[in-house]
Write a protein that holds these residues in place. Sequence first.
Motif, PDB file in Angstrom:
ATOM      1  N   HIS A   1       0.855  -1.196   0.000  1.00 12.56           N
ATOM      2  CA  HIS A   1       0.000   0.000   0.000  1.00 12.56           C
ATOM      3  C   HIS A   1       0.889   1.243   0.000  1.00 12.56           C
ATOM      4  N   LYS A   2       1.703   1.387  -1.027  1.00 10.74           N
ATOM      5  CA  LYS A   2       2.690   2.467  -1.045  1.00 10.74           C
ATOM      6  C   LYS A   2       2.039   3.846  -1.055  1.00 10.74           C
ATOM      7  N   ALA A   3       0.953   4.010  -1.798  1.00  9.37           N
ATOM      8  CA  ALA A   3       0.298   5.319  -1.843  1.00  9.37           C
ATOM      9  C   ALA A   3      -0.282   5.679  -0.485  1.00  9.37           C
ATOM     10  N   GLU A   4      -0.915   4.694   0.168  1.00  5.15           N
ATOM     11  CA  GLU A   4      -1.473   4.942   1.495  1.00  5.15           C
ATOM     12  C   GLU A   4      -0.366   5.207   2.518  1.00  5.15           C
ATOM     13  N   PHE A   5       0.748   4.470   2.414  1.00  9.02           N
ATOM     14  CA  PHE A   5       1.868   4.680   3.322  1.00  9.02           C
ATOM     15  C   PHE A   5       2.394   6.106   3.182  1.00  9.02           C
ATOM     16  N   ALA A   6       2.503   6.574   1.945  1.00  9.35           N
ATOM     17  CA  ALA A   6       2.995   7.930   1.718  1.00  9.35           C
ATOM     18  C   ALA A   6       2.055   8.962   2.331  1.00  9.35           C
ATOM     19  N   LEU A   7       0.750   8.716   2.263  1.00 10.39           N
ATOM     20  CA  LEU A   7      -0.212   9.646   2.849  1.00 10.39           C
ATOM     21  C   LEU A   7      -0.072   9.696   4.365  1.00 10.39           C
ATOM     22  N   LEU A   8       0.134   8.538   5.003  1.00  8.80           N
ATOM     23  CA  LEU A   8       0.222   8.480   6.461  1.00  8.80           C
ATOM     24  C   LEU A   8       1.578   8.925   6.989  1.00  8.80           C
ATOM     25  N   PHE A   9       2.652   8.517   6.306  1.00  9.40           N
ATOM     26  CA  PHE A   9       3.985   8.660   6.879  1.00  9.40           C
ATOM     27  C   PHE A   9       4.930   9.523   6.053  1.00  9.40           C
ATOM     28  N   GLY A  10       4.464  10.042   4.924  1.00  5.92           N
ATOM     29  CA  GLY A  10       5.302  10.911   4.109  1.00  5.92           C
ATOM     30  C   GLY A  10       5.128  12.361   4.524  1.00  5.92           C
ATOM     31  N   VAL A  11       5.409  13.274   3.597  1.00  6.23           N
ATOM     32  CA  VAL A  11       5.265  14.697   3.868  1.00  6.23           C
ATOM     33  C   VAL A  11       3.787  15.018   4.065  1.00  6.23           C
ATOM     34  N   PRO A  12       3.401  15.671   5.176  1.00  7.21           N
ATOM     35  CA  PRO A  12       1.981  15.973   5.397  1.00  7.21           C
ATOM     36  C   PRO A  12       1.409  16.831   4.277  1.00  7.21           C
ATOM     37  N   LEU A  13       0.174  16.551   3.907  1.00  5.56           N
ATOM     38  CA  LEU A  13      -0.490  17.356   2.885  1.00  5.56           C
ATOM     39  C   LEU A  13      -0.754  18.756   3.432  1.00  5.56           C
ATOM     40  N   PRO A  14      -0.777  19.769   2.570  1.00  5.92           N
ATOM     41  CA  PRO A  14      -1.069  21.134   3.029  1.00  5.92           C
ATOM     42  C   PRO A  14      -2.382  21.183   3.806  1.00  5.92           C
TER      43      PRO A  14
END
Length: 286
Positions: free
Chosen positions: A154-167
Motif C-alpha cells: 500500500h505504497k500510496a497509502e503509506f505515503a499519505l500516512l507517513f510521508g510529507v503531510p499534505l497542506p
Amino acid sequence: MTQAVEIAGNAGSGGPGGPGGTGGTGGPGGTGGPGGPGGSRRDRLRAATIEEIIATARRLLVASGPEAVSLRAIAREMGMTAPGLYRYFGSHEDLIRHVIAGIFTELGADIRQAIGAAVPAQQGSGESEYFIRAKVTGKMVAACREFRRWALNHKAEFALLFGVPLPGLDDRQRHDVAQECALAFAGTFFALFAELWQVAPFAVPAAGEIDAGLLDQLTRYRDGLGTDMPAGAMLTFLRCWTLLYGAVSMEVFGHMSFALEDPAPMFEFMLGDLAGMVGLSYPPRP
C-alpha cells in the motif's frame, strides 16, 4: 519522526498504551459511526454513502496520487455533484482526515491480527524466562514484518500516512478522528514495548546519561503517555521506532535500490538489531 508518533506525544493521557488510545470516534455522523448500528433507514443510507465517498477517495489516491482526490473528481466518480458532497463532509480537509483515519485503522488491525497469530499456545501452567522472551520476540517480529508487508503493498497509502503531510493537515494541536486512529495505531507498538518492559525489563540509559535538553523532551513525552517508565525507556522506544520506520520507508520509497535488489534479508538483519536494543535475541536463542 512520523505523524503517528508525533501525534502520540501531543495527545495527553489518551496516548498509546494509556487510557483513551483505543481508536477513532466514528465518521462525520458522530460518535460510534454515521447513523449508529440502530439508526433509521435514512441514517443507514447516509452511512453507506459516507463509506462510498471515503472508498472512492482512497481509490483515486491509489490510482493517481493525492492531487487527484478533489471533491469534483469524487463526485464525478459517484455520479453526484461536488456541492452535494458537503452534505456529508464539511470540507475537502475533513474528507481526507477520514480517509487517513480509515487507513490507520486498517493498518492497526492488520498488525494486531499478525501479533495474535504469532502468540504460541500456552505451555502448561508455568512459563520459563526463555519462553516468555521468545513469545514477546515473536510478537515484535510479527508486528514489524506486518508493518513492512502492509507498507510495500500500500505504497500510496503509506505515503499519505507517513510521508510529507499534505497542506492543511499538519495541525498537531488538532485532535480529531484522524489523530485518534493514529494514536490507536501507535498504541499497538507501544503496548508491545510496555508488555516487554513489564515481563522482562531491559537496560536503558540512566537519566544522568541523557542530554539535558533531550531528557526534558522525553520526560514530557512520557508524561503525555501517562506511563511511569523511565525517560531512558522512552528513548529506547523512539530509537526502535526510528529504526523500523527508517528501514521500511527507505524500501517503500525506493531509496535502497542503489545497493540492494531485495532488501528483505537486510530487514531481517535489522530486526536482530532492534531486538538487541530491548534485551531480546532474534532469532531467539536458549
